[in-house]
Design a protein around this motif. Structure first.
Motif: not given
Length: 76
Positions: A20-46
């Motif tokens: 939907e949004k195009g290129p993103i960084i973890p700080a742009q999605i962590y609230k929307e996936i209901h987690t913290d930045i570290l977990m958002a980074s881990a999800i994106l890295s995986e």
């Protein structure tokens, strides 16, 4: 099992947000996936490790952008 389903749901939500949004960084999605930045980074890295998305060399505040092929123009 419930934790695994939740993780898969967060991955799916992250993928949808990138679509939907195009290129993103973890700080742009962590609230929307209901987690913290570290977990958002881990999800994106995986997702990147599994070649579902790509990681740019362009960074914002030390975080790389994650994107789908065809969204490169959004990195400029």
């Amino acid at each position: 099992m419930v934790m695994e389903e939740t993780f898969l749901s967060k991955k799916e939500t992250a993928l949808n947000l990138i679509k939907e949004k195009g290129p993103i960084i973890p700080a742009q999605i962590y609230k929307e996936i209901h987690t913290d930045i570290l977990m958002a980074s881990a999800i994106l890295s995986e997702l990147a490790m599994n070649k579902e998305i790509f990681v740019s060399n362009i960074k914002f505040g030390g975080s790389p952008f994650y994107y789908f092929r065809g969204q490169e123009a959004g990195l400029e």
